[in-house]
Design an enzyme around this catalytic site. Structure first.
Site, mmCIF file in Angstrom:
data_model
loop_
_atom_site.group_PDB
_atom_site.id
_atom_site.type_symbol
_atom_site.label_atom_id
_atom_site.label_comp_id
_atom_site.label_asym_id
_atom_site.label_seq_id
_atom_site.Cartn_x
_atom_site.Cartn_y
_atom_site.Cartn_z
ATOM 1 N N LYS A 1 5.985 -4.674 -3.918
ATOM 2 C CA LYS A 1 7.438 -4.598 -3.751
ATOM 3 C C LYS A 1 7.856 -4.505 -2.296
ATOM 4 O O LYS A 1 8.841 -5.082 -1.873
ATOM 5 C CB LYS A 1 7.970 -3.387 -4.505
ATOM 6 C CG LYS A 1 9.473 -3.341 -4.516
ATOM 7 C CD LYS A 1 9.995 -2.487 -5.620
ATOM 8 C CE LYS A 1 11.488 -2.596 -5.740
ATOM 9 N NZ LYS A 1 11.931 -3.914 -6.220
ATOM 10 N N ASN B 1 -1.407 2.772 5.544
ATOM 11 C CA ASN B 1 -0.502 1.689 5.137
ATOM 12 C C ASN B 1 -0.041 0.996 6.416
ATOM 13 O O ASN B 1 0.491 1.654 7.307
ATOM 14 C CB ASN B 1 0.685 2.282 4.364
ATOM 15 C CG ASN B 1 1.828 1.298 4.167
ATOM 16 O OD1 ASN B 1 2.976 1.671 4.157
ATOM 17 N ND2 ASN B 1 1.519 0.036 4.010
ATOM 18 N N GLY B 2 -0.261 -0.322 6.478
ATOM 19 C CA GLY B 2 0.131 -1.069 7.675
ATOM 20 C C GLY B 2 -1.010 -1.953 8.124
ATOM 21 O O GLY B 2 -1.918 -2.258 7.337
ATOM 22 N N GLU C 1 7.867 -15.051 -10.686
ATOM 23 C CA GLU C 1 7.109 -13.874 -10.259
ATOM 24 C C GLU C 1 6.653 -12.996 -11.404
ATOM 25 O O GLU C 1 5.616 -12.357 -11.307
ATOM 26 C CB GLU C 1 7.832 -13.072 -9.163
ATOM 27 C CG GLU C 1 9.154 -12.480 -9.524
ATOM 28 C CD GLU C 1 9.854 -11.804 -8.331
ATOM 29 O OE1 GLU C 1 9.220 -11.547 -7.303
ATOM 30 O OE2 GLU C 1 11.069 -11.541 -8.453
ATOM 31 N N CYS D 1 0.838 -1.190 0.000
ATOM 32 C CA CYS D 1 0.000 0.000 0.000
ATOM 33 C C CYS D 1 0.882 1.252 0.000
ATOM 34 O O CYS D 1 1.910 1.304 0.662
ATOM 35 C CB CYS D 1 -0.951 0.093 1.186
ATOM 36 S SG CYS D 1 -2.076 -1.287 1.297
ATOM 37 N N ARG E 1 3.836 -0.497 -4.802
ATOM 38 C CA ARG E 1 3.554 -0.947 -3.431
ATOM 39 C C ARG E 1 2.241 -1.705 -3.332
ATOM 40 O O ARG E 1 1.892 -2.241 -2.275
ATOM 41 C CB ARG E 1 3.504 0.255 -2.483
ATOM 42 C CG ARG E 1 4.762 1.078 -2.468
ATOM 43 C CD ARG E 1 4.621 2.255 -1.550
ATOM 44 N NE ARG E 1 4.571 1.847 -0.164
ATOM 45 C CZ ARG E 1 5.624 1.664 0.615
ATOM 46 N NH1 ARG E 1 6.818 1.874 0.133
ATOM 47 N NH2 ARG E 1 5.485 1.291 1.870
ATOM 48 N N GLU F 1 17.378 -17.686 -7.161
ATOM 49 C CA GLU F 1 16.949 -16.361 -7.612
ATOM 50 C C GLU F 1 16.444 -16.416 -9.056
ATOM 51 O O GLU F 1 15.439 -15.782 -9.395
ATOM 52 C CB GLU F 1 18.112 -15.370 -7.460
ATOM 53 C CG GLU F 1 17.839 -13.963 -7.949
ATOM 54 C CD GLU F 1 16.668 -13.258 -7.257
ATOM 55 O OE1 GLU F 1 16.128 -13.781 -6.282
ATOM 56 O OE2 GLU F 1 16.289 -12.172 -7.737
ATOM 57 N N TRP G 1 -2.755 -2.898 -1.633
ATOM 58 C CA TRP G 1 -2.449 -4.328 -1.757
ATOM 59 C C TRP G 1 -3.250 -4.976 -0.633
ATOM 60 O O TRP G 1 -2.954 -4.798 0.546
ATOM 61 C CB TRP G 1 -0.954 -4.584 -1.563
ATOM 62 C CG TRP G 1 -0.547 -5.990 -1.867
ATOM 63 C CD1 TRP G 1 -0.182 -6.495 -3.079
ATOM 64 C CD2 TRP G 1 -0.442 -7.078 -0.939
ATOM 65 N NE1 TRP G 1 0.132 -7.821 -2.970
ATOM 66 C CE2 TRP G 1 -0.020 -8.214 -1.673
ATOM 67 C CE3 TRP G 1 -0.684 -7.221 0.435
ATOM 68 C CZ2 TRP G 1 0.181 -9.460 -1.083
ATOM 69 C CZ3 TRP G 1 -0.491 -8.459 1.019
ATOM 70 C CH2 TRP G 1 -0.055 -9.566 0.259
ATOM 71 N N HIS H 1 17.185 -37.794 -5.826
ATOM 72 C CA HIS H 1 16.506 -38.240 -4.605
ATOM 73 C C HIS H 1 15.007 -38.021 -4.691
ATOM 74 O O HIS H 1 14.349 -37.821 -3.667
ATOM 75 C CB HIS H 1 17.118 -37.540 -3.388
ATOM 76 C CG HIS H 1 18.552 -37.895 -3.199
ATOM 77 N ND1 HIS H 1 18.970 -39.149 -2.815
ATOM 78 C CD2 HIS H 1 19.693 -37.173 -3.404
ATOM 79 C CE1 HIS H 1 20.293 -39.186 -2.764
ATOM 80 N NE2 HIS H 1 20.747 -37.990 -3.131
ATOM 81 N N LYS I 1 12.680 -15.271 -10.091
ATOM 82 C CA LYS I 1 12.497 -14.187 -11.073
ATOM 83 C C LYS I 1 11.520 -14.636 -12.148
ATOM 84 O O LYS I 1 10.602 -13.919 -12.508
ATOM 85 C CB LYS I 1 13.863 -13.849 -11.671
ATOM 86 C CG LYS I 1 14.097 -12.472 -12.077
ATOM 87 C CD LYS I 1 14.385 -11.461 -10.994
ATOM 88 C CE LYS I 1 13.708 -11.602 -9.718
ATOM 89 N NZ LYS I 1 13.835 -10.746 -8.657
HETATM 90 C C1 G6P Z 1 9.058 -8.589 -1.947
HETATM 91 C C2 G6P Z 1 9.663 -8.147 -3.268
HETATM 92 C C3 G6P Z 1 10.988 -8.874 -3.493
HETATM 93 C C4 G6P Z 1 11.923 -8.637 -2.326
HETATM 94 C C5 G6P Z 1 11.267 -9.027 -0.994
HETATM 95 C C6 G6P Z 1 12.090 -8.534 0.178
HETATM 96 O O1 G6P Z 1 8.656 -9.905 -2.020
HETATM 97 O O2 G6P Z 1 8.774 -8.417 -4.337
HETATM 98 O O3 G6P Z 1 11.588 -8.397 -4.678
HETATM 99 O O4 G6P Z 1 13.078 -9.389 -2.500
HETATM 100 O O5 G6P Z 1 9.984 -8.413 -0.872
HETATM 101 O O6 G6P Z 1 12.081 -7.131 0.153
HETATM 102 P P1 G6P Z 1 13.237 -6.233 0.729
HETATM 103 O O7 G6P Z 1 12.767 -4.834 0.483
HETATM 104 O O8 G6P Z 1 13.329 -6.559 2.195
HETATM 105 O O9 G6P Z 1 14.495 -6.559 0.001
#
Ligand code: G6P
Length: 608
Positions: free
Chosen positions: A603, A101-102, A488, A2, A27, A481, A75, A504, A485
């Site tokens: 994010k 937000n929160g 997502e 948010c 956000r 990673e 969000w 396994h 990527k």
């Molecule tokens: C969300 C984002 C990711 C990020 C993660 C941790 O899931 O989409 O890209 O790696 O949060 O966020 P931070 O701001 O703590 O790196």
């Protein structure tokens, strides 16, 4: 999670609020709303879906007049993304509008209490209680009303409040969610993030937890939690406007991938002086570091994956035990820590709720903490004993790219520093590593130059619906990673597997034409990974092999190859990840996905 914005000034508020919300859409983007005070009335508009729907509904804000207002991009946490659940939320007498937000943790009890008092709820959100509490405590003195309301709230909140009885005035309250004030000339702002402010002003004030601001077009008064007026320093934002714009790229993600050489330069170059790593800015002394005999690394998402790389690198160079754990698990595990432990937290935003909780846990145990963070003055950077900023610049795309690679660069720099400090590596090896760290921007540019080749590979493989990434050691860390990527942004199912673990169980899923992306850049385990490639090939898999440019032996064993420049093994993850980011990007693009705003994601994850 948010984003909130506020504006008061002489210009029309609605178009400004909408433009600023656009900068915060990363956000959250499942619904949005604005509320503007005009001639003693609050007019609001809310729309489900991305912000563009609200922009269309209000004809770019032109249908709402007034020079003071608040806005929100959501969000969903409490209640589905419906219009009723979208912010701003109104009090029953329509005098107060609130954005938040929160999470208000005690909202169930407050809701019951307010319902008993006769207040009607329109939404399923936790936020709506705030609007009704404001009405309940309203005695004409807005500051007192806000303070009384806030005293009832538990949890995390950045709040923006407007009231029809107080034209031109905003209140902004901060507790454990980010909130920044923008200081202009005859116009003032608040926002969850500086990116929404820099088109208007570079002068900002970072509120701390418990503080709140009274904002009018004449100025800002800031108060502590007891209502005492306080003076806060005005900081200057040095990010350029272009940093927060797409700059000709189709997507922020592609722009941010391409920016990695520059970001890596900012992350490492200022910290290498005369070929010696200098981390004096860190806030932890060499004496503190010499005492460390075990390290716990914690983070979420990609930052956790950066931590996994860090775990391999620190163990390899410093020969001390490193435990790497996702923060949402660590915080409930009561992990053994002692006075010789160091907790390293990694976070792009510096606001991730679980990472903050894990950091607080360590602080309560009295152990030293180090944060590797991008956003300056974020909650995590303020909480930790030591900070190393990643200097990546603003990252807007939800899927992190330069955020991640700079995290890996900084933790690697830290590992080399610690190993030298504790006498674990020779002077020659140290010099070699420092030289390679300095060359990271240039080598990163060389992998970016593989762009066209990666795009072709993506066009070849984009319609696979399930695939595996395999690798050993740091190749495995990178595969985590690479897989995230792809998932997502393209919604394609993939799994990262330690190559040696395949047999396994998971090898049962290998069938003719299943795509396997084999990361085989780590020299020590190259031959072992080759054996695993043979195993999956024998079962009909198609294999895309990624190897260092001198390892041409892989060609005969795989269907396609991608060769990347050589670098000392511990720095390989940074170089190796970049083509995987490009691969995910082009696969998502071929599949027509909304790359910068993938479904269901946000994010900055400020809720548990
Ligand atoms: C969300 C984002 C990711 C990020 C993660 C941790 O899931 O989409 O890209 O790696 O949060 O966020 P931070 O701001 O703590 O790196």
């Amino acid at each position: 999670m948010c984003g909130i914005v506020g504006f008061t000034g002489v210009e029309q508020a609605a178009p400004i609020l909408l433009r600023n919300l656009q900068k915060l859409e990363y956000r959250g983007y499942d619904s949005a709303g604005i509320a503007v005070e005009c001639d003693g009335k609050i007019v609001s508009a809310r729309a489900v879906g991305k912000l563009v729907n609200l922009i269309e509904q209000t004809e770019d804000g032109k249908t709402i007049t007034g020079t003071c207002g608040i806005g929100h991009t959501r969000w969903a946490t409490h209640g589905s993304p419906s219009e009723n659940n979208a912010h701003p939320h109104m009090s029953n007498n329509n005098k107060f509008a609130v954005v938040h937000n929160g999470i208000i943790e005690n909202y169930i009890a407050l809701r019951a209490e307010l319902t008993e008092l006769g207040y009607q709820f329109q939404s399923e959100t936790d936020t709506e209680v705030v609007a009704h509490l404001l009405e309940y405590y309203d005695n004409g003195d807005m500051k007192a009303t806000v303070m009384k309301t806030v005293s009832r709230l538990q949890g995390s909140y950045a709040l923006g409040i407007v009231c029809s009885d107080h034209p031109g005035e905003l209140y902004a309250v901060k507790n454990q969610s980010p909130l920044i004030l923008g200081v202009g000339i005859n116009e003032f702002f608040f926002s969850s993030d500086v990116t929404a402010l820099i088109t208007h002003t570079r002068n900002v004030i970072y509120l701390d937890d418990g503080e709140f601001a009274h904002i009018t077009k004449e100025g800002i008064q800031i108060y502590d939690e007891f209502g005492k007026e306080i003076q806060k320093k005005i900081s200057r934002i040095d990010w350029s406007l272009e940093d927060a714009e797409k700059g000709g790229y189709d997507h922020f993600m592609l722009k941010e991938i391409m920016e990695q050489p520059k970001a890596l330069k900012s992350a490492v170059e200022p910290r290498i002086i005369n070929n010696v790593i200098n981390l004096s800015e860190m806030g932890l002394s060499d004496d503190d570091l010499k005492k460390i005999d075990n390290i716990i690394i914690t983070a979420c998402g990609s930052a956790y994956h950066a931590g996994v790389v860090g775990g391999y690198v620190i163990e390899d160079l410093c020969h001390i035990p490193v435990r790497v754990e996702v923060a949402s698990e660590l915080r409930y595990r009561n992990p053994p820590m002692n006075e010789r432990s160091l907790l390293v937290v990694i976070s792009q935003s510096g606001e991730t709720a679980d990472t903050i909780a894990a950091l607080k846990l360590a602080k309560e145990s009295g152990i030293k903490t180090l944060a590797i963070v991008n956003v300056v003055d974020s909650t995590i950077s303020k909480l930790a004993d030591g900070v190393l900023y990643t200097n990546a610049g603003p990252e807007i795309a939800v899927a992190t790219t330069k955020g991640y690679t700079t995290q890996v660069a900084v933790i690697s720099l830290f590992a080399v520093y610690l190993s030298k400090l504790t006498g674990k590596i020779s002077d020659e090896y140290y010099s070699e590593l420092v030289a390679d760290i300095k060359s990271l921007p240039e080598r990163c540019q060389r992998v970016i130059d593989l762009n066209t080749k990666v795009e072709k590979l993506a066009k070849q493989y984009y319609n696979n619906q399930s695939l595996f990434f395999i690798g050993r050691n740091i190749d495995y860390a990178v595969s985590l990673e690479a897989s995230l990527k792809l998932k997502e942004i393209s919604y394609i199912h993939s799994e990262a597997y330690a190559a040696g673990e395949l047999k396994h169980g998971t090898i049962a899923l290998i069938e003719p034409n299943r795509l396997v992306i084999a990361l085989a850049c780590y020299e020590k385990t190259f031959d072992k990974t080759m054996s695993n490639i043979k195993e999956v090939k024998a079962r009909g898999a198609k294999v895309l092999g990624v190897a260092q440019e001198d390892n041409k032996r892989i060609i005969s064993e795989v269907d396609s190859t991608l060769f990347i420049p050589q670098i000392t093994p511990i720095l390989m993850p940074i170089i190796e990840t970049v083509p995987m980011q490009l691969f995910a990007y082009y696969v998502a693009r071929e599949n027509g996905c909304d790359i910068d705003k993938p479904k269901n994601l946000a994010k900055s994850v400020t809720v548990e």
